[in-house]
Motif scaffolding. Structure first.
Motif, PDB file in Angstrom:
ATOM      1  N   ARG A  91       0.832  -1.210   0.000  1.00 59.95           N
ATOM      2  CA  ARG A  91       0.000   0.000   0.000  1.00 59.95           C
ATOM      3  C   ARG A  91       0.863   1.255   0.000  1.00 59.95           C
ATOM      4  NH1 ARG A  91      -4.722  -0.015   4.179  1.00 59.95           N
ATOM      5  NH2 ARG A  91      -5.259   1.805   2.927  1.00 59.95           N
ATOM      6  N   VAL A  92       1.927   1.255   0.796  1.00 60.51           N
ATOM      7  CA  VAL A  92       2.844   2.406   0.824  1.00 60.51           C
ATOM      8  C   VAL A  92       3.531   2.560  -0.528  1.00 60.51           C
ATOM      9  CG1 VAL A  92       4.916   3.394   1.891  1.00 60.51           C
ATOM     10  CG2 VAL A  92       3.181   2.286   3.326  1.00 60.51           C
ATOM     11  N   THR A 135      11.114  17.414   3.562  1.00 61.68           N
ATOM     12  CA  THR A 135      10.243  18.376   2.885  1.00 61.68           C
ATOM     13  C   THR A 135       8.793  18.027   3.194  1.00 61.68           C
ATOM     14  OG1 THR A 135       9.963  17.077   0.861  1.00 61.68           O
ATOM     15  CG2 THR A 135      11.903  18.554   0.963  1.00 61.68           C
ATOM     16  N   GLU A 136       7.893  18.833   2.684  1.00 63.07           N
ATOM     17  CA  GLU A 136       6.467  18.568   2.858  1.00 63.07           C
ATOM     18  C   GLU A 136       6.088  17.224   2.226  1.00 63.07           C
ATOM     19  OE1 GLU A 136       2.869  18.823   4.346  1.00 63.07           O
ATOM     20  OE2 GLU A 136       4.404  20.313   4.804  1.00 63.07           O
ATOM     21  N   ARG A 137       6.787  16.796   1.209  1.00 64.02           N
ATOM     22  CA  ARG A 137       6.514  15.486   0.596  1.00 64.02           C
ATOM     23  C   ARG A 137       6.718  14.359   1.606  1.00 64.02           C
ATOM     24  NH1 ARG A 137       9.927  14.968  -4.679  1.00 64.02           N
ATOM     25  NH2 ARG A 137       8.330  13.541  -5.362  1.00 64.02           N
ATOM     26  N   ASP A 138       7.760  14.455   2.413  1.00 67.47           N
ATOM     27  CA  ASP A 138       8.008  13.441   3.443  1.00 67.47           C
ATOM     28  C   ASP A 138       6.887  13.434   4.478  1.00 67.47           C
ATOM     29  OD1 ASP A 138      10.710  12.612   2.528  1.00 67.47           O
ATOM     30  OD2 ASP A 138      11.159  14.707   2.990  1.00 67.47           O
ATOM     31  N   ILE A 139       6.453  14.618   4.856  1.00 68.39           N
ATOM     32  CA  ILE A 139       5.388  14.727   5.857  1.00 68.39           C
ATOM     33  C   ILE A 139       4.087  14.150   5.309  1.00 68.39           C
ATOM     34  CG2 ILE A 139       4.044  16.327   7.274  1.00 68.39           C
ATOM     35  CD1 ILE A 139       7.094  15.998   8.060  1.00 68.39           C
ATOM     36  N   ARG A 140       3.757  14.442   4.057  1.00 69.84           N
ATOM     37  CA  ARG A 140       2.535  13.884   3.457  1.00 69.84           C
ATOM     38  C   ARG A 140       2.593  12.364   3.389  1.00 69.84           C
ATOM     39  NH1 ARG A 140       3.199  17.880  -0.595  1.00 69.84           N
ATOM     40  NH2 ARG A 140       3.529  16.219  -2.110  1.00 69.84           N
ATOM     41  N   LEU A 141       3.738  11.805   3.011  1.00 66.14           N
ATOM     42  CA  LEU A 141       3.855  10.357   2.954  1.00 66.14           C
ATOM     43  C   LEU A 141       3.816   9.760   4.360  1.00 66.14           C
ATOM     44  CD1 LEU A 141       4.061   7.846   1.234  1.00 66.14           C
ATOM     45  CD2 LEU A 141       6.560   8.174   1.161  1.00 66.14           C
ATOM     46  N   ALA A 142       4.438  10.412   5.327  1.00 65.51           N
ATOM     47  CA  ALA A 142       4.394   9.931   6.720  1.00 65.51           C
ATOM     48  C   ALA A 142       2.963   9.922   7.248  1.00 65.51           C
ATOM     49  CB  ALA A 142       5.283  10.799   7.611  1.00 65.51           C
ATOM     50  N   ARG A 143       2.176  10.939   6.918  1.00 65.96           N
ATOM     51  CA  ARG A 143       0.774  10.966   7.343  1.00 65.96           C
ATOM     52  C   ARG A 143      -0.013   9.808   6.726  1.00 65.96           C
ATOM     53  NH1 ARG A 143       0.649  17.211   6.656  1.00 65.96           N
ATOM     54  NH2 ARG A 143       1.144  17.866   8.765  1.00 65.96           N
ATOM     55  N   PHE A 144       0.230   9.538   5.457  1.00 65.00           N
ATOM     56  CA  PHE A 144      -0.432   8.407   4.812  1.00 65.00           C
ATOM     57  C   PHE A 144      -0.039   7.108   5.519  1.00 65.00           C
ATOM     58  CE2 PHE A 144      -0.284   4.877   1.815  1.00 65.00           C
ATOM     59  CZ  PHE A 144      -1.621   4.842   1.409  1.00 65.00           C
ATOM     60  N   ASP A 169       0.948   6.730   8.586  1.00 59.85           N
ATOM     61  CA  ASP A 169       0.273   6.724   9.885  1.00 59.85           C
ATOM     62  C   ASP A 169      -1.178   6.271   9.758  1.00 59.85           C
ATOM     63  OD1 ASP A 169       2.584   7.637  11.073  1.00 59.85           O
ATOM     64  OD2 ASP A 169       1.846   9.680  11.414  1.00 59.85           O
ATOM     65  N   GLU A 170      -1.872   6.768   8.736  1.00 60.78           N
ATOM     66  CA  GLU A 170      -3.277   6.420   8.531  1.00 60.78           C
ATOM     67  C   GLU A 170      -3.471   4.925   8.299  1.00 60.78           C
ATOM     68  OE1 GLU A 170      -4.958   8.776   5.371  1.00 60.78           O
ATOM     69  OE2 GLU A 170      -4.404  10.653   6.356  1.00 60.78           O
ATOM     70  N   ILE A 171      -2.659   4.355   7.408  1.00 65.60           N
ATOM     71  CA  ILE A 171      -2.866   2.939   7.127  1.00 65.60           C
ATOM     72  C   ILE A 171      -2.316   2.052   8.246  1.00 65.60           C
ATOM     73  CG2 ILE A 171      -3.082   3.258   4.646  1.00 65.60           C
ATOM     74  CD1 ILE A 171      -0.290   2.072   4.330  1.00 65.60           C
ATOM     75  N   ALA A 172      -1.286   2.509   8.940  1.00 72.55           N
ATOM     76  CA  ALA A 172      -0.758   1.736  10.076  1.00 72.55           C
ATOM     77  C   ALA A 172      -1.777   1.673  11.210  1.00 72.55           C
ATOM     78  CB  ALA A 172       0.559   2.323  10.568  1.00 72.55           C
ATOM     79  N   ALA A 173      -2.530   2.732  11.385  1.00 67.67           N
ATOM     80  CA  ALA A 173      -3.555   2.769  12.438  1.00 67.67           C
ATOM     81  C   ALA A 173      -4.670   1.764  12.157  1.00 67.67           C
ATOM     82  CB  ALA A 173      -4.139   4.167  12.562  1.00 67.67           C
ATOM     83  N   GLY A 174      -4.859   1.436  10.885  1.00 68.98           N
ATOM     84  CA  GLY A 174      -5.893   0.496  10.503  1.00 68.98           C
ATOM     85  C   GLY A 174      -5.435  -0.947  10.499  1.00 68.98           C
ATOM     86  N   LYS A 175      -4.192  -1.185  10.921  1.00 67.86           N
ATOM     87  CA  LYS A 175      -3.672  -2.560  10.890  1.00 67.86           C
ATOM     88  C   LYS A 175      -4.337  -3.354  11.929  1.00 67.86           C
ATOM     89  CE  LYS A 175       0.280  -1.758  13.883  1.00 67.86           C
ATOM     90  NZ  LYS A 175       1.611  -2.043  14.188  1.00 67.86           N
TER      91      LYS A 175
END
Length: 114
Positions: free
Chosen positions: A63-64, A97-106, A108-114
């Protein structure tokens, strides 16, 4: 063939400039993420995750990978059985950069659903 530049730079992707976050911006953004830490000696962030088994870890990584490909922003990662370690840094900007933060948030979102 891939060649690495020895000098840090700010690159553009289309019309969007990729700019390294200031130390204040970086600290504020990391504080809002789940489980991410600064990497010692490097302008990068990392997170370690543990899953029930290899299949769950690999599904998460898939997914990542799909999201990273869509963003044209690929993580550094290491996987052994149910453990995944992810490091994010924008090579074109030689830092976070902001790109890293956006990917980290994504992530986090899918990891929370594990």
């Amino acid at each position: 063939m891939y060649t690495a530049s020895a000098q840090p730079r700010t690159a553009s992707k289309g019309d969007t400039m990729i700019q390294k976050l200031s130390s204040e911006q970086r600290a504020a953004q990391i504080a809002q993420l789940d489980g991410w830490q600064s990497v010692e000696g490097r302008d990068a962030i990392k997170r370690q995750l543990r899953f029930a088994d290899f299949n769950e870890a690999f599904g998460f990584m898939t997914r990542v990978a799909i999201k990273a490909q869509e963003m044209d922003h690929h993580p550094e990662w290491f996987n052994v059985y149910s453990n995944v370690e992810i490091t994010l840094s924008t090579h074109e900007a030689n830092g976070i950069t902001e790109r890293d933060i956006r990917l980290a948030r994504f992530i986090d979102e899918i990891a929370a659903g594990k």
